[in-house]
Design an enzyme around this catalytic site. Structure first.
Site, PDB file in Angstrom:
ATOM      1  N   CYS A 152      20.333 -59.454  62.368  1.00 34.39           N
ATOM      2  CA  CYS A 152      21.444 -60.127  63.067  1.00 34.39           C
ATOM      3  C   CYS A 152      22.768 -60.051  62.311  1.00 34.39           C
ATOM      4  O   CYS A 152      23.818 -59.773  62.898  1.00 34.39           O
ATOM      5  CB  CYS A 152      21.101 -61.599  63.284  1.00 34.39           C
ATOM      6  SG  CYS A 152      19.874 -61.862  64.550  1.00 34.39           S
ATOM      7  N   VAL A 156      26.256 -58.934  63.921  1.00 34.81           N
ATOM      8  CA  VAL A 156      27.311 -59.904  64.230  1.00 34.81           C
ATOM      9  C   VAL A 156      28.654 -59.404  63.705  1.00 34.81           C
ATOM     10  O   VAL A 156      29.689 -59.520  64.372  1.00 34.81           O
ATOM     11  CB  VAL A 156      26.962 -61.293  63.647  1.00 34.81           C
ATOM     12  CG1 VAL A 156      28.158 -62.225  63.691  1.00 34.81           C
ATOM     13  CG2 VAL A 156      25.807 -61.904  64.414  1.00 34.81           C
TER      14      VAL A 156
HETATM   15  S1  SF4 Z   1      18.032 -63.680  61.649  1.00 33.27           S
HETATM   16 FE1  SF4 Z   1      17.909 -62.236  63.392  1.00 33.27          FE
HETATM   17  S2  SF4 Z   1      16.987 -60.368  62.535  1.00 33.27           S
HETATM   18 FE2  SF4 Z   1      16.620 -62.009  61.071  1.00 33.27          FE
HETATM   19  S3  SF4 Z   1      14.575 -62.761  61.603  1.00 33.27           S
HETATM   20 FE3  SF4 Z   1      16.077 -64.059  62.668  1.00 33.27          FE
HETATM   21  S4  SF4 Z   1      16.305 -63.120  64.714  1.00 33.27           S
HETATM   22 FE4  SF4 Z   1      15.313 -61.592  63.368  1.00 33.27          FE
END
Ligand code: SF4
Length: 508
Positions: A152, A156
């Protein structure tokens, strides 16, 4: 104390000893617990239709989703290629989650690395993390291919993988000609099945984009994200071997997740050979065993001039028939007599047990292809699906499921739920119960709360061991699925008949 060096009790027995029971009771005064009557009233309320309506009205909250995030699927797919290092551009904690999730299911280590992005990278971008990460990974682990996906944090802030990998080459972090596949896998959309798809496409693109295609008679098979990959891919190879067709399984992680204990640690094991990946461009066709794990990959294969076909987790009789007929149609080879005999044996076993299966109601949750394949096989067995739930199911999947259920008299009770989680499933089962539940280990709390026996048949299975070593695909796999379902039904029957002693017997 009940625990002593002479008599060591396992935790399951230890915490039932009177000393511990008293301790649990006493500490409630410090825990700010609600009165027991209030807890009991609330527990009863969440089993009502009124609560179900409230539960289904929620919009901005997910509770216990039956899916994982995109990069987990990308790591799983990367593990299926020869000497390939799964590499996440993003946070270390995400990679730790992917590794532990896969390790807990397969009981095998799952090597994967990350660029360990932290606050500074989140503000200024993760370019330097990528350069350092690729250099370290290349020099320390000596892979033949690095497969980069994103978590993520990188998505982002909008890090551009293609540009970053190019920059790393410019800086000399990795050789100019060293293959690096990549896939953007934003976790706030899609799920692990999408991440799987994008990574398989990323690896194929890495070898196919600039190559010329010279068609051959070979076929590519994409198994899809599958917790039973160890048993299933070996079964697939046996089936295709019986056919005598030339094939390449794209993303074969059966050995990666099943290394032997013989004194040698294998960081990489097995996987689709990179020369076979490159030659896969020339294949006549690419067949996916799970449509929702391969949408983009099949589009890509088709754009290269290949025939494509997809299935929904081929389990049981008719789904296996369709797969074998398609292989026969594409390759021009007849379905081998050995497989026809296996089909007959599965039908025989189903007929032998039909009295115990007929009319049993079942709810199913999991990935869209699994739920479709499982519901289809359940109806072949004479069982009646009630709730079919896929958190990562789409509108197209709902239409396919509706058609499947409407086309079969055993599907009359079936309701299809896409985008719903296991807290929704709790309300569904509390208000409109089925006799059995099929899904992953995450269903065990539904089993405990609602008394509906859980049959573990899909990823992840953490609390039972080694299921993944035996196939669920094909006729042989169908036998194993049949036995798993029957064992649970007959166990329940034994418990029920033991209460009266009537019909508690050795003849089932
Ligand atoms: S932060 Fe995003 S990539 Fe990381 S485990 Fe959580 S959902 Fe998955």
């Amino acid at each position: 104390m009940p625990q002593s060096a002479e008599k060591i009790l396992d935790h399951s027995k230890l915490f039932n000893e009177p000393e511990y029971q008293k301790l649990f009771e006493d500490k409630k005064q410090f825990e700010g617990c609600h009165p027991e009557e209030l807890v009991a009233a609330q527990a009863a309320h969440i089993n009502t239709w009124e609560y179900r309506e409230k539960n289904f009205a929620r919009e901005a909250l997910t509770v216990n989703p039956a899916k994982a995030c995109q990069p987990l699927g990308a790591v799983f797919a990367a593990a299926g290629f020869e000497h390939t290092l799964p590499f996440n551009h993003g946070s270390q904690g995400c990679t730790a989650y992917f590794r532990s999730h896969l390790t807990r299911h397969f009981k095998e280590p799952c090597p994967a690395v990350s660029t360990s992005m932290t606050e500074d990278a989140a503000v200024f971008g993760g370019l330097q993390n990528m350069i350092d990460g690729l250099q370290n990974a290349y020099q320390v682990y000596k892979p033949k291919l690095i497969a980069v996906s994103t978590t993520c944090i990188a998505e982002v802030i909008g890090d551009d993988l293609n540009a970053f990998i190019g920059k790393a080459r410019e800086k000399g972090a990795i050789p100019e000609d060293f293959p690096v596949a990549y896939a953007h896998t934003p976790s706030f959309v899609g799920s692990h099945v999408v991440g799987y798809d994008l990574m398989v496409k990323g690896v194929l693109s890495c070898f196919w984009d600039k190559a010329e295609r010279t068609p051959t008679a070979k076929i590519n098979i994409i198994p899809g994200f599958d917790g039973y990959v160890v048993g299933n891919n070996r079964e697939l190879k046996r089936i295709l071997g019986e056919f005598g067709v030339e094939f390449t399984i794209m993303a074969d992680s059966s050995d990666f997740f099943d290394t032997p204990t013989d004194g040698t640690y294998r960081m990489f094991d097995g996987g689709t050979k990179l020369t076979d990946v490159a030659e896969g461009l020339n294949a006549k066709a690419t067949i996916s065993l799970q449509q929702y794990c391969s949408t983009k990959t099949l589009e890509y294969a088709q754009s290269k001039g290949q025939d494509v076909a997809s299935f929904h987790y081929p389990m049981g009789v008719s789904a296996t028939d369709e797969l074998l007929m398609k292989i026969s149609e594409i390759t021009g080879k007849p379905v081998p007599a050995t497989l026809e005999r296996e089909r007959g044996r599965l039908v025989d076993a189903m007929a032998d047990s039909s009295a115990w299966l007929h009319g049993k109601t079942v709810s199913i949750f999991g990935d869209p292809d699994f739920v479709y394949g499982m519901a289809r096989f359940a109806m072949e067995l004479g069982m009646e699906p009630v709730h079919c739930l896929s958190t990562n199911g789409t509108k197209e999947w709902v239409a396919q499921m509706d058609e499947l259920l409407k086309g079969n008299s055993y599907g009359a009770k079936g309701q299809v739920w896409a985008g719903k989680d296991l807290w929704h499933m709790r309300s569904l089962l509390a208000t409109e119960p089925s006799e059995f539940l099929i899904g992953s280990s995450y269903g065990k709390y539904l089993e405990k709360d609602l008394g509906i026996p859980l049959i573990r048949l899909t990823f992840p299975i953490f609390d039972r061991h080694h299921h993944h070593r035996f196939p669920t695909f094909g006729y042989q796999g169908g036998l194993r699925v049949l036995v798993t379902i029957l064992d649970k039904i007959l166990d329940v029957l034994d418990v029920e008949t033991a209460k009266t002693g009537i019909s508690y017997d050795l003849v089932r």
